[in-house]
Design a protein around this motif. Structure first.
Motif, PDB file in Angstrom:
ATOM      1  N   UNK A 109      40.688  42.122  46.230  1.00  0.00           N
ATOM      2  CA  UNK A 109      41.551  43.141  45.521  1.00  0.00           C
ATOM      3  C   UNK A 109      41.250  42.849  43.702  1.00  0.00           C
ATOM      4  N   UNK A 110      41.485  44.097  43.104  1.00  0.00           N
ATOM      5  CA  UNK A 110      41.228  44.064  41.733  1.00  0.00           C
ATOM      6  C   UNK A 110      42.489  44.561  41.298  1.00  0.00           C
ATOM      7  N   UNK A 111      43.038  43.878  40.353  1.00  0.00           N
ATOM      8  CA  UNK A 111      44.315  44.440  39.388  1.00  0.00           C
ATOM      9  C   UNK A 111      43.903  44.699  38.033  1.00  0.00           C
ATOM     10  N   UNK A 112      44.127  46.076  37.556  1.00  0.00           N
ATOM     11  CA  UNK A 112      43.810  46.314  36.218  1.00  0.00           C
ATOM     12  C   UNK A 112      44.984  46.910  35.414  1.00  0.00           C
ATOM     13  N   UNK A 120      41.236  39.341  39.901  1.00  0.00           N
ATOM     14  CA  UNK A 120      40.346  39.470  40.994  1.00  0.00           C
ATOM     15  C   UNK A 120      40.883  38.452  42.119  1.00  0.00           C
ATOM     16  N   UNK A 121      40.849  38.985  43.320  1.00  0.00           N
ATOM     17  CA  UNK A 121      41.295  38.128  44.396  1.00  0.00           C
ATOM     18  C   UNK A 121      40.220  38.394  45.353  1.00  0.00           C
ATOM     19  N   UNK A 126      40.561  32.910  46.805  1.00  0.00           N
ATOM     20  CA  UNK A 126      40.690  32.488  45.433  1.00  0.00           C
ATOM     21  C   UNK A 126      41.102  33.657  44.490  1.00  0.00           C
ATOM     22  N   UNK A 127      41.983  33.476  43.315  1.00  0.00           N
ATOM     23  CA  UNK A 127      42.110  34.401  42.814  1.00  0.00           C
ATOM     24  C   UNK A 127      41.825  33.954  41.073  1.00  0.00           C
ATOM     25  N   UNK A 128      41.159  34.904  40.334  1.00  0.00           N
ATOM     26  CA  UNK A 128      40.599  34.730  38.769  1.00  0.00           C
ATOM     27  C   UNK A 128      41.400  35.607  38.091  1.00  0.00           C
ATOM     28  N   UNK A 129      42.254  35.012  37.018  1.00  0.00           N
ATOM     29  CA  UNK A 129      43.041  35.828  36.257  1.00  0.00           C
ATOM     30  C   UNK A 129      42.253  35.811  35.066  1.00  0.00           C
ATOM     31  N   UNK A 130      42.345  37.111  34.137  1.00  0.00           N
ATOM     32  CA  UNK A 130      41.940  37.425  32.933  1.00  0.00           C
ATOM     33  C   UNK A 130      42.794  37.610  31.866  1.00  0.00           C
TER      34      UNK A 130
END
Length: 134
Positions: A109-112, A120-121, A126-130
């Motif tokens: 998934x992408x959260x914007x 980004x999951x 794994x999840x990467x936060x910006x």
């Protein structure tokens, strides 16, 4: 297969010569029986060749599609290994469908927010936060 067919054709030719020109005559019954056997083997070889040609035509069509897919995949792998990706060039090289399939296979998934990616999951959970500083 072709060699067997040629062998049978030569045997049929020799049988004809033997029947027509031999010093001691060959009984017509024997000649007809042997001729039929050779003709049947030739016909069988021709049928097998025809089936192989049909399979070959079908396989080559699939092989072309598989070739394009594999070539696109290799180009994508090469770009990922180089770690410098020109998205426009990569899209031109491999095509949008290949890139879309790759992204869908990697990202869950992408959260914007406000047009910016926040999170980004990945498929491996794994999840990467910006963080975007204003």
């Amino acid at each position: 297969m072709i060699a067997e067919m040629r062998k049978q054709e030569r045997a049929l030719s020799r049988l004809d010569e033997l029947f027509l020109f031999a010093d001691s005559p060959m009984p017509q019954k024997d000649y007809l029986l042997k001729k039929q056997q050779r003709s049947d083997k030739i016909a069988s070889c021709q049928q097998q060749l025809h089936r192989l040609e049909q399979k070959s035509l079908f396989t080559s069509t699939l092989s072309d599609e598989q070739f394009v897919f594999r070539a696109s995949s290799l180009l994508l792998q090469k770009a990922l290994r180089e770690r410098r990706i020109d998205v426009q060039q990569l899209t031109a090289d491999v095509g949008r469908p290949v890139l879309k399939d790759f992204i869908l296979s990697v990202i869950e998934s992408i959260v914007s927010k406000d047009g910016k990616v926040i999170e980004l999951t990945f498929r491996n959970v794994m999840t990467h936060s910006f963080r975007h500083d204003a």
